[in-house]
Design an enzyme around this catalytic site. Structure first.
Site, PDB file in Angstrom:
ATOM      1  N   TYR A 110      12.467  10.051 -12.882  1.00 22.79           N
ATOM      2  CA  TYR A 110      13.150  10.918 -14.328  1.00 22.79           C
ATOM      3  C   TYR A 110      14.571  10.858 -14.926  1.00 22.79           C
ATOM      4  O   TYR A 110      13.939  11.965 -16.543  1.00 22.79           O
ATOM      5  CB  TYR A 110      12.832  12.772 -13.821  1.00 22.79           C
ATOM      6  CG  TYR A 110      11.122  12.333 -13.516  1.00 22.79           C
ATOM      7  CD1 TYR A 110      10.397  12.578 -14.279  1.00 22.79           C
ATOM      8  CD2 TYR A 110      10.934  12.955 -12.225  1.00 22.79           C
ATOM      9  CE1 TYR A 110       8.825  13.118 -14.544  1.00 22.79           C
ATOM     10  CE2 TYR A 110       9.306  13.002 -11.956  1.00 22.79           C
ATOM     11  CZ  TYR A 110       8.026  12.865 -13.402  1.00 22.79           C
ATOM     12  OH  TYR A 110       6.705  12.663 -12.514  1.00 22.79           O
ATOM     13  N   GLU A 206       4.368   5.014  16.295  1.00 26.92           N
ATOM     14  CA  GLU A 206       3.995   4.639  14.369  1.00 26.92           C
ATOM     15  C   GLU A 206       3.994   5.703  13.719  1.00 26.92           C
ATOM     16  O   GLU A 206       4.296   5.428  12.608  1.00 26.92           O
ATOM     17  CB  GLU A 206       2.530   3.724  14.195  1.00 26.92           C
ATOM     18  CG  GLU A 206       2.700   4.025  13.057  1.00 26.92           C
ATOM     19  CD  GLU A 206       1.290   1.710  12.747  1.00 26.92           C
ATOM     20  OE1 GLU A 206       1.502   1.084  14.366  1.00 26.92           O
ATOM     21  OE2 GLU A 206       1.065   1.648  12.219  1.00 26.92           O
ATOM     22  N   ASP A 258       0.631   0.303  16.624  1.00 24.38           N
ATOM     23  CA  ASP A 258      -1.076   0.127  16.957  1.00 24.38           C
ATOM     24  C   ASP A 258      -1.274  -2.084  17.231  1.00 24.38           C
ATOM     25  O   ASP A 258       0.333  -2.584  16.653  1.00 24.38           O
ATOM     26  CB  ASP A 258      -1.915  -0.216  15.311  1.00 24.38           C
ATOM     27  CG  ASP A 258      -1.888   1.704  14.863  1.00 24.38           C
ATOM     28  OD1 ASP A 258      -1.887   1.770  15.593  1.00 24.38           O
ATOM     29  OD2 ASP A 258      -2.540   1.848  13.724  1.00 24.38           O
TER      30      ASP A 258
END
Lengths: 378, 704
Positions: A110, A206, A258
């Protein structure tokens, strides 16, 4: 406004690191002036952040950046805009350092975003355009993000029997409630100092959903460990924190991810470093991290129901093959077997799949028995 | 001249309609006994003698009355156009042959439902009394068939067929008035065609026509009898009425035919034909009054007549063996040498001698005694002897400057170029290909006004709105029609004549807004001897040549086997002493290899110029964009550097100035890139060669 700015910059005392970084930024600008004086086209050489420019250091077991660079020229149609953006980011960082302030990378976006004079074009359209340029500046100036007075948003949390000081505030990570201590994006020793620790290892999971399960079951108290998560791919702050916990407190790091290519890749990044941020590997990679689960054999080993399977899609299969080819996996038989088995299964498993057995199966059964067996992938 | 009758053998005209004259029908049933399984022993139905009684001559008028589609009278819409076209073509031919700058009046008047009175008048030389009935009342009677000379008419069928068609559909005779000189009497005829005998039948003046005295008395007679005749040229400027006195039409012919037809606008219409005629005939003025009494004038842009085409003898290369044998038999020449020099163009006695030597025939041998084998040898010898190309002054080209003028006047665009090929020969007939190309400009859908669109919709016989768009506007293509309809938020299947007023306004707005430049297909205007060809584009050699040309090389997009896409109009003109049409209705040119080759070369010539123009335009645009991009970012770069280096405003400006210098040098270097052949590309318009017209030079020349 201008007066006020001046006042602040007068009072700021620059550290030696800041002075070094400012010098690098000035060198960048000097390059432009010199080129213009000689009537040449200005350019910057940016170390290349691609797979072709990284190599795996066998002895250190981390990914290191090579010496390849990409030249970015002002008078090249495809590069003119990013060249301009590179200098803009340089000037933005210079302002931050001089004023002794830090901002988020979104804040910098910005700060620098405005309409180009005489055109209807913005300097940056989206933050996605700005972030890679910041990384370019980091590599070309050989300055870390915090040296540029930038940080990313917090992602990842930590809980465990450890106390630390963050920006002068003492924090007891065993008394953080359900949310845990939010790991900041900059955890350098000048900001975060470790105080007292009784944990014996780090368990990194995770996602925050799994992390909540472990926290609720007070797993870390029972097993005397630090519990972290990285919200998927762990950001630099989390990786740096794990790195410091491992090297400064000598805690082994175990990962519960996973059973899919994405999970394998997260492990690979924690262990060896990422391709994109190869220049940060030496401060972030933990070659001794171990992969605890989920394993491809877990479907059988834990006797899961067929309904928890998620079919591998084409991209998963492609990705798995790619991972198997990485030099740091290529010569590891257990890993090749692991990947082969997943492909043979034809499905992936999320850690949450274990909930189908019992809500606290993962904290009461699965992880304790893996830790007991000492059966990890390296 | 004796009546020309075609003896039509039924077998050769199979499929041309019901054959009631005997053998055709009978022989098929005799020849196929296998078809009648139920009758093991077919009864013999007719004897040869009985059949012979029915075998007789077929009059050419009868033949064409039955096969009128061969002449372009297959549907009412086309019939109206064909009638106008034949009459206008004849008028222009006559004027040009007489050396008169043509002024043509075309009046179409509605006389009933689907009935029109077509009047076409010219200021030509007029026709002598004896010939009028034959020219307008007898098929295959004309001046052009037996000579090799470039003209619009060829066979001598057109105008009489139009008259015959009018007579068949309305029963009204053809009316002709012709004046050869203001001092001589005019002649007025009302004629019907006796189709059985292919002879004219004069109705008025007890079978002898009417003689109209010259002078004021004549004018009065014409007016009293209601004979249509425009006796004065229009006064060019109404304000100067006093200074210009009315100029009499001193000579000319007017033919009036009443026929069944259908008047439409858009593609393949009378309006379209006249407009296209004006493009290829810049020396003609046409005054046109359409059935709604709107008057349109297509004014000439030059008073210079095209050079007069000369009649020529056939060129030896184009003669076929059979024709050669016939010519040998019919010649009056005493020796081979005389025969060759007298019957062919471009054969001098030297060339004749060489031909005879190659054929191993004596130059003094008698042509009538040449046997079949010798004729064969002679034919081969002709092919193997170098003979110069046929004389080119027998063909009058439009010429590149006039093509540019004509195109620019009628087709909007930013780039025009033209190429006239040198004459070539097919089958011994010299011909010449001219190609003009216009690039850019608005599409026809954007030019149309709301009122015209309303009229067009009301008149259209298209069944759906989409079909209306496709058939009315040239080159918008399927995708373009879809775009317009979706922009107008209208379904494609509405009946055009039933669309409400608001919807028409919406459609009109959509047509204005949708930019069809991308999907617009190339518009191909085809001409043969300055006559526009409006039908059967797919069968025509010109269209085939356009399609087979690789336009992608010239910067247009084109899918395989399709007309290229882009805001391009191409006009192709074939001028020849004998244009090989695929049918009598003269709608498509046959694809002889020689013609195809010339067409290809002509299209490539304009294509190359177009490519140069487009490349240049793209390059200029790219350069401009490039520079613009750099300039846009230079300011930002200078500001960033100034902020890093804590520069003041002056230093910043200095740095900006220096960067600007580098930028200008960088893009200037790109300006002088090398072309394909490694030469420096100059900033020069003369690169285009001659005969290129760039309407908006701002686009093409603003570089550096």
């Amino acid at each position: 406004m201008a007066k006020k700015t001046k006042k602040t910059s007068d009072t700021v005392t620059l550290t030696s690191k800041d002075k070094k970084t400012l010098g690098s930024i000035r060198d960048l600008a000097d390059g432009v002036v010199q080129s213009a004086d000689r009537g040449r086209a200005p350019y910057v050489d940016i170390p290349s952040r691609s797979l072709s420019n990284v190599r795996f250091n066998q002895s250190k077991r981390i990914i290191e950046m090579g010496s390849g660079t990409n030249r970015r020229e002002l008078f090249n149609l495809g590069q003119a805009k990013s060249y301009m953006q590179t200098l803009l980011v340089g000037s933005g960082c210079k302002r931050l350092i001089e004023q002794g302030k830090t901002t988020s990378i979104r804040g910098l976006f910005y700060l620098l975003k405005h309409t180009i004079e005489g055109a209807s074009e913005e300097t940056f359209d989206t933050q996605d355009e700005c972030d890679p340029i910041i990384e370019d500046i980091e590599v070309s100036l050989d300055s870390m993000r915090e040296e540029l007075h930038l940080y990313a948003k917090n992602a990842g949390a930590m809980v465990g029997p450890i106390t630390l000081v963050d920006s002068g505030d003492g924090i007891d990570c065993s008394r953080m409630g359900s949310g845990g201590y939010s790991i900041p994006s900059i955890v350098e020793p000048n900001i975060v100092q470790f105080k007292k620790n009784s944990a014996e290892f780090v368990l990194h999971v995770e996602k925050d959903t799994v992390w909540r399960r472990f926290n609720e079951d007070k797993f870390w108290r029972e097993h005397n460990c630090i519990l972290t998560h990285g919200g998927g791919q762990p950001p630099r702050g989390v990786r740096r924190m794990l790195h410091r916990l491992h090297y400064e407190l000598k805690l082994p790091v175990y990962c519960l991810l996973d059973n899919d290519p994405w999970g394998y890749y997260i492990y690979s990044v924690i262990k060896q470093g990422s391709i994109n941020l190869a220049y940060e590997s030496r401060r972030m990679a933990i070659p001794a991290a171990r992969f605890l689960g989920l394993r491809s054999i877990d479907y059988e080993r834990c006797q899961l129901s067929p309904s928890v399977q998620i079919k591998l899609n084409d991209q998963d299969i492609k990705r798995a093959r790619q991972i198997a080819q990485y030099p740091w996996f290529a010569h590891k038989k257990p890993w090749q077997k692991e990947l082969d088995l997943m492909l043979k299964n034809g499905f992936k498993l999320e850690v949450e799949a274990l909930i189908s057995k019992d809500i606290s199966y993962v904290t009461e059964e699965y992880v304790p028995s893996r830790l007991e067996e000492g059966n990890f992938l390296d | 001249m004796s009546p020309v009758n075609i003896k039509v053998k039924p077998r050769t005209t199979e499929g041309n309609g019901p054959m009631r004259n005997g053998q055709g029908a009978v022989s098929t049933s005799v020849a196929s006994p296998a078809g009648s399984v139920s009758e093991p022993h077919p009864r013999r139905r007719l004897t040869a003698e009985a059949m012979a009684a029915k075998q007789r001559d077929i009059s050419v008028s009868e033949f064409f009355a039955k096969n009128r589609h061969l002449l372009g009278f297959d549907n009412p819409r086309k019939a109206l156009l064909t009638a106008v076209k034949e009459a206008v073509d004849n008028s222009l031919d006559a004027c040009e042959e007489a050396g008169i700058v043509p002024e043509v009046w075309v009046h179409i008047e509605t006389t009933g439902v689907n009935r029109f009175k077509v009047g076409v008048q010219d200021n030509g030389p007029g026709i002598v009394k004896k010939q009028i009935p034959l020219i307008f009342g007898k098929l295959l009677y004309g001046s052009n068939f037996h000579r090799l000379r470039m003209s619009r008419g060829q066979q001598g069928i057109g105008i009489s067929a139009a008259g015959m068609y009018g007579m068949l559909t309305t029963g009204k005779p053809v009316k002709i008035i012709s004046i050869t000189s203001p001092k001589k009497p005019a002649h007025y005829f009302e004629i019907q065609i006796d189709t059985k005998r292919n002879l004219p039948e004069i109705i008025n003046g007890q079978g002898d026509g009417e003689n109209i005295p010259s002078g004021e008395r004549g004018h009065k007679y014409i007016a009293d009898q209601g004979i249509e005749w425009v006796s004065h040229y229009p006064v060019p400027d109404a304000q100067d009425e006093h200074s210009h006195h009315r100029q009499d039409v001193r000579s000319g012919t007017r033919v009036t035919i009443e026929l069944e037809g259908r008047y439409v606008r858009g593609r393949g219409s009378v309006d379209d034909y006249l407009e296209q005629t004006a493009i290829a005939n810049p020396h003609v003025t046409i005054h046109y009054i359409d059935p709604e009494a709107n008057e349109t004038t297509y004014s000439r842009s030059t008073t210079q007549l095209p050079p007069e085409p000369r009649e020529i003898k056939p060129h030896p290369y184009g003669i076929e063996l059979g024709r050669l044998v016939t010519m040998l038999k019919d010649t009056g020449a005493g020796t081979m040498s005389q025969f060759l020099t007298a019957s062919f163009s471009r054969v001098s006695s030297g060339v004749a001698q060489r031909i005879c030597e190659t054929a191993k025939i004596s130059t003094r041998s008698h042509p009538k005694r040449i046997g079949r084998q010798e004729a064969d040898a002679l034919y081969q010898a002709i092919q193997n002897t170098r003979i110069s190309a046929p004389a080119t002054d027998c063909i009058s080209s439009i010429g590149e400057p006039l093509i540019l003028k004509g195109l620019h006047q009628q087709v909007p665009g930013e780039f025009f170029c033209a190429a006239t090929r040198p004459p070539a020969v097919y089958r011994g007939n010299p011909f010449l290909i001219e190609v003009g190309l216009a690039y850019g400009g608005a599409s026809p859908t954007q030019k149309v006004t709301l009122e015209t669109l309303t009229e067009l919709l009301a008149e259209s016989d298209a069944r759906s709105l989409r079909q209306f768009l496709l058939t009315t506007f040239d080159g918008i293509g399927r995708a373009g029609a879809e775009k317009i309809l979706s922009e107008a938020k209208m379904g494609p299947r509405q009946t055009p004549s039933r669309i409400k007023k608001e919807d028409i306004a919406q459609l009109h707005a959509a047509m204005k807004n949708v930019n069809l430049t991308e999907g617009q297909t190339m518009q191909v205007l085809r001409y043969a001897n300055r006559v526009p060809l409006q039908f059967q584009p797919a069968a025509c050699a010109i269209t085939q040549a356009v399609i087979s040309n690789n336009w992608r090389a010239y910067g247009l997009s084109q899918s395989r086997g399709q007309i290229p896409v882009g805001p391009v109009t191409v006009m192709v003109h074939m001028a020849s002493v004998w244009v090989p049409f695929t049918s009598e209705s003269k709608e498509a040119i046959a694809a002889y290899p020689e013609i195809m080759k010339e067409l290809r070369l002509g299209l490539q010539a304009v294509g190359r110029k177009l490519a140069m123009y487009l490349n240049r335009r793209n390059r200029v645009r790219q350069e401009g964009e490039r520079r613009e991009v750099f300039l846009r970012y230079l300011g930002e770069v200078a500001t960033a550097v100034a902020s890093i280096k804590d520069y003041g405003d002056r230093s910043r400006k200095e740095l900006y100035g220096r960067l600007l210098q580098v930028a200008e040098r960088k893009t200037a270097e790109a300006d002088t890139q090398l072309d394909d052949r490694g030469k420096k590309i100059d900033s020069a318009e003369q690169n285009f060669g001659e005969n290129v017209l760039i309407v908006n030079p701002g686009v093409a020349t603003q570089d550096s």
